[in-house]
Motif scaffolding. Structure first.
Motif, mmCIF file in Angstrom:
data_model
loop_
_atom_site.group_PDB
_atom_site.id
_atom_site.type_symbol
_atom_site.label_atom_id
_atom_site.label_comp_id
_atom_site.label_asym_id
_atom_site.label_seq_id
_atom_site.Cartn_x
_atom_site.Cartn_y
_atom_site.Cartn_z
ATOM 1 N N PRO A 139 38.440 45.485 25.362
ATOM 2 C CA PRO A 139 38.106 44.051 25.345
ATOM 3 C C PRO A 139 39.266 43.173 25.783
ATOM 4 C CG PRO A 139 38.248 44.917 23.113
ATOM 5 C CD PRO A 139 38.294 46.097 24.034
ATOM 6 N N TYR A 140 40.491 43.561 25.430
ATOM 7 C CA TYR A 140 41.649 42.752 25.838
ATOM 8 C C TYR A 140 41.816 42.788 27.354
ATOM 9 C CZ TYR A 140 46.334 40.786 26.003
ATOM 10 O OH TYR A 140 47.417 39.979 26.292
ATOM 11 N N SER A 141 41.750 43.975 27.941
ATOM 12 C CA SER A 141 41.884 44.082 29.388
ATOM 13 C C SER A 141 40.744 43.370 30.100
ATOM 14 C CB SER A 141 41.932 45.557 29.819
ATOM 15 O OG SER A 141 43.151 46.145 29.437
ATOM 16 N N MET A 142 39.517 43.522 29.589
ATOM 17 C CA MET A 142 38.375 42.822 30.186
ATOM 18 C C MET A 142 38.621 41.325 30.207
ATOM 19 S SD MET A 142 34.877 44.768 28.893
ATOM 20 C CE MET A 142 34.676 43.486 27.711
ATOM 21 N N SER A 143 39.082 40.793 29.082
ATOM 22 C CA SER A 143 39.283 39.348 28.989
ATOM 23 C C SER A 143 40.386 38.887 29.928
ATOM 24 C CB SER A 143 39.595 38.942 27.545
ATOM 25 O OG SER A 143 40.872 39.397 27.139
ATOM 26 N N LYS A 144 41.454 39.666 30.038
ATOM 27 C CA LYS A 144 42.575 39.245 30.874
ATOM 28 C C LYS A 144 42.303 39.456 32.370
ATOM 29 C CE LYS A 144 45.276 37.572 27.739
ATOM 30 N NZ LYS A 144 45.611 36.134 27.743
ATOM 31 N N PHE A 145 41.566 40.512 32.720
ATOM 32 C CA PHE A 145 41.123 40.648 34.117
ATOM 33 C C PHE A 145 40.224 39.468 34.487
ATOM 34 C CE2 PHE A 145 42.733 44.932 34.472
ATOM 35 C CZ PHE A 145 42.821 45.164 35.844
ATOM 36 N N ALA A 146 39.398 39.039 33.533
ATOM 37 C CA ALA A 146 38.509 37.906 33.783
ATOM 38 C C ALA A 146 39.307 36.611 33.946
ATOM 39 C CB ALA A 146 37.495 37.765 32.654
ATOM 40 N N VAL A 147 40.354 36.424 33.139
ATOM 41 C CA VAL A 147 41.221 35.252 33.296
ATOM 42 C C VAL A 147 41.883 35.278 34.671
ATOM 43 C CG1 VAL A 147 43.368 34.171 32.506
ATOM 44 C CG2 VAL A 147 41.640 34.884 30.838
ATOM 45 N N ARG A 148 42.300 36.461 35.090
ATOM 46 C CA ARG A 148 42.889 36.600 36.429
ATOM 47 C C ARG A 148 41.880 36.189 37.504
ATOM 48 N NH1 ARG A 148 44.687 42.426 39.137
ATOM 49 N NH2 ARG A 148 45.028 41.630 41.261
ATOM 50 N N GLY A 149 40.650 36.698 37.399
ATOM 51 C CA GLY A 149 39.621 36.362 38.371
ATOM 52 C C GLY A 149 39.286 34.888 38.358
ATOM 53 N N PHE A 150 39.201 34.310 37.157
ATOM 54 C CA PHE A 150 38.934 32.878 37.027
ATOM 55 C C PHE A 150 40.030 32.067 37.703
ATOM 56 C CE2 PHE A 150 39.576 29.111 34.071
ATOM 57 C CZ PHE A 150 38.641 28.304 34.707
ATOM 58 N N SER A 151 41.278 32.437 37.459
ATOM 59 C CA SER A 151 42.409 31.706 38.036
ATOM 60 C C SER A 151 42.401 31.772 39.557
ATOM 61 C CB SER A 151 43.732 32.275 37.497
ATOM 62 O OG SER A 151 43.778 32.176 36.092
ATOM 63 N N GLU A 152 42.165 32.962 40.091
ATOM 64 C CA GLU A 152 42.184 33.119 41.541
ATOM 65 C C GLU A 152 41.021 32.372 42.195
ATOM 66 O OE1 GLU A 152 42.492 37.249 42.545
ATOM 67 O OE2 GLU A 152 44.456 37.477 41.586
ATOM 68 N N ALA A 153 39.828 32.488 41.610
ATOM 69 C CA ALA A 153 38.669 31.798 42.172
ATOM 70 C C ALA A 153 38.834 30.283 42.090
ATOM 71 C CB ALA A 153 37.396 32.233 41.447
ATOM 72 N N LEU A 154 39.368 29.800 40.958
ATOM 73 C CA LEU A 154 39.569 28.365 40.807
ATOM 74 C C LEU A 154 40.618 27.856 41.794
ATOM 75 C CD1 LEU A 154 38.801 25.819 39.193
ATOM 76 C CD2 LEU A 154 40.658 26.399 37.594
ATOM 77 N N ARG A 155 41.661 28.652 42.013
ATOM 78 C CA ARG A 155 42.677 28.250 42.993
ATOM 79 C C ARG A 155 42.059 28.057 44.374
ATOM 80 N NH1 ARG A 155 45.848 32.317 42.552
ATOM 81 N NH2 ARG A 155 45.551 33.425 44.499
ATOM 82 N N HIS A 156 41.174 28.974 44.744
ATOM 83 C CA HIS A 156 40.518 28.870 46.049
ATOM 84 C C HIS A 156 39.551 27.691 46.081
ATOM 85 C CE1 HIS A 156 41.249 33.482 46.155
ATOM 86 N NE2 HIS A 156 42.340 32.804 46.457
ATOM 87 N N GLU A 157 38.870 27.469 44.965
ATOM 88 C CA GLU A 157 37.897 26.378 44.884
ATOM 89 C C GLU A 157 38.567 25.012 45.011
ATOM 90 O OE1 GLU A 157 35.161 25.111 41.224
ATOM 91 O OE2 GLU A 157 34.484 26.983 42.158
ATOM 92 N N LEU A 158 39.810 24.918 44.518
ATOM 93 C CA LEU A 158 40.510 23.634 44.494
ATOM 94 C C LEU A 158 41.430 23.425 45.694
ATOM 95 C CD1 LEU A 158 41.407 23.461 40.690
ATOM 96 C CD2 LEU A 158 39.630 22.175 41.908
ATOM 97 N N GLU A 159 41.361 24.321 46.680
ATOM 98 C CA GLU A 159 42.165 24.138 47.891
ATOM 99 C C GLU A 159 41.882 22.769 48.506
ATOM 100 O OE1 GLU A 159 41.344 27.376 50.508
ATOM 101 O OE2 GLU A 159 42.828 28.692 49.607
ATOM 102 N N GLY A 160 42.941 22.082 48.898
ATOM 103 C CA GLY A 160 42.781 20.762 49.496
ATOM 104 C C GLY A 160 42.762 19.639 48.487
ATOM 105 N N SER A 161 42.743 19.972 47.200
ATOM 106 C CA SER A 161 42.782 18.963 46.144
ATOM 107 C C SER A 161 44.229 18.796 45.665
ATOM 108 C CB SER A 161 41.887 19.387 44.972
ATOM 109 O OG SER A 161 42.570 20.294 44.129
ATOM 110 N N PRO A 162 44.490 17.847 44.777
ATOM 111 C CA PRO A 162 45.856 17.702 44.247
ATOM 112 C C PRO A 162 46.242 18.816 43.274
ATOM 113 C CG PRO A 162 44.541 15.690 43.902
ATOM 114 C CD PRO A 162 43.600 16.781 44.294
#
Length: 283
Positions: A158-181
Motif C-alpha cells: 500500500p505504501y508503494s502504491m500510494s507513492k507511485f500514485a503521487v509520482r504519477g499525479f505530480s508528473e501528469a499535473l506538471r504536464h497539464e500545467l505547462e504554459g501556466s505560472p
C-alpha cells in the motif's frame, strides 16, 4: 526558469506539525516566507507554529487543523488559507504515513486508509489551493514521493502504491500545467530520520513483534537528518525543480531501476530482507 523568492510570499505546508514538514517550515520562515501550516494534530501544530514565530517574528503564520481525507474540511481550509494569505506561492505536501504487511495480511480497509492519507490527501489540498497558485506571478508545487515510488519492495504494497500514485499525479499535473505560472515537482527521499516508519501503522493481522522488527530494520537504513532533507526540499521548491533525489541510495536506486527495470530487485532483496519480512515468526 525564474527562481522563487521566499521573502514576503506564502508557502502552504502539509504535515507541518512534525518531521520534515516542520523543518521545511522553519527554514522557509528564516528565509522570510509567510506560512500556512496544515496538520491534523492541533496541539503539535500550535507548538511548532509558536517555535517558528519566535525564530522569525516577521513571518505571518497561520495554522489549519484538518484531516486531508475529509473533502469538505479540506475545501473549507483552502478557503481559509486563501482569505488569510494574498500571496500564496508554493505548496509543499509533507503529510503521509506508512503501513506494514503483506497483501494476505492487509485488509482492503487498511490499504484504502493509507491511499486516502498519502494519495488523496495530496490530491485534495493541491486541487483546493490551485486557484490561489494560479493567481501568483509564478508558483511551484512540491510533492513528497519516496524511494519506494522508484522501486517497490514486498511488505510495502500500500505504501508503494500510494507513492507511485503521487509520482504519477505530480508528473501528469506538471504536464497539464505547462504554459501556466505553476510548475510541479516531486521529491524522492531514500530515508530520512523522522520516525515515520516507527509511528506508522501495520496490518491488524500482523504480529506486533514482527511489525516492530521490520520497522526497526527499516529505520536503521535511514541516514539523512531532517534538517538536511528539508534544506534540499526548500531549495528544490525555490528553484522549481521537477525531480529531486534525497540521499545517495535514492540516486543508486534510480539508476538501478532505469538500467534493470525487472532485475533490480535481485540487488535490493538482500539489503531489504529484514525490513520487508512480515511473516517469519520471532524466534
Amino acid at each position: 526558469m525564474p527562481r522563487l523568492n521566499a521573502t514576503g510570499h506564502t508557502s502552504a505546508i502539509t504535515g507541518a506539525a512534525a518531521g520534515m514538514g516542520a523543518e521545511v517550515a522553519r527554514q522557509l520562515a528564516q528565509l522570510g516566507a509567510n506560512l500556512a501550516l496544515i496538520d491534523r494534530d492541533a496541539t503539535a501544530l500550535a507548538t511548532v507554529a509558536a517555535e517558528i514565530q519566535a525564530l522569525a517574528p516577521q513571518a505571518v503564520i497561520t495554522t489549519h487543523v484538518v484531516d486531508l481525507a475529509d473533502d469538505d474540511a479540506v475545501a473549507a481550509t483552502c478557503t481559509e488559507i486563501i482569505a488569510e494569505h494574498t500571496a500564496l506561492q508554493s505548496l509543499i505536501t509533507c503529510a503521509g504515513s506508512s503501513m506494514l504487511g503483506s497483501l494476505e495480511q492487509l485488509t482492503m480497509a487498511e490499504m484504502r486508509w493509507l491511499m486516502d492519507v498519502n494519495l488523496w490527501g495530496t490530491v485534495n489540498i493541491t486541487k483546493g489551493l490551485l486557484p490561489a497558485l494560479h493567481a501568483s506571478r509564478r508558483a511551484h508545487i512540491t510533492h513528497l514521493a519516496s524511494i519506494y515510488a522508484l522501486a517497490a519492495p514486498g511488505g510495502r504494497i500500500p505504501y508503494s502504491m500510494s507513492k507511485f500514485a503521487v509520482r504519477g499525479f505530480s508528473e501528469a499535473l506538471r504536464h497539464e500545467l505547462e504554459g501556466s505560472p505553476i510548475t510541479v515537482g516531486a521529491i524522492y527521499p531514500a530515508g530520512v530520520k523522522t520516525g515515520i516508519i516507527l509511528r506508522g501503522r501495520f496490518a491488524a493481522a500482523l504480529d506486533p513483534a514482527i511489525a516492530d522488527r521490520a520497522a526497526t530494520a527499516q529505520a536503521r537504513m535511514y541516514d539523512t537528518e531532517p534538517a538536511v532533507a528539508a534544506g534540499i526540499i526548500v531549495n528544490a521548491t525555490l528553484k522549481r525543480r521537477a525531480r529531486t533525489m534525497i540521499g545517495r541510495k535514492a540516486y543508486i536506486v534510480d539508476v538501478l531501476v532505469r538500467a534493470l527495470p525487472v532485475r533490480h530487485w535481485s540487488f535490493m532483496r538482500g539489503p531489504l530482507r529484514e525490513a520487508t519480512d512480515t511473516t517469519t515468526p520471532i524466534a
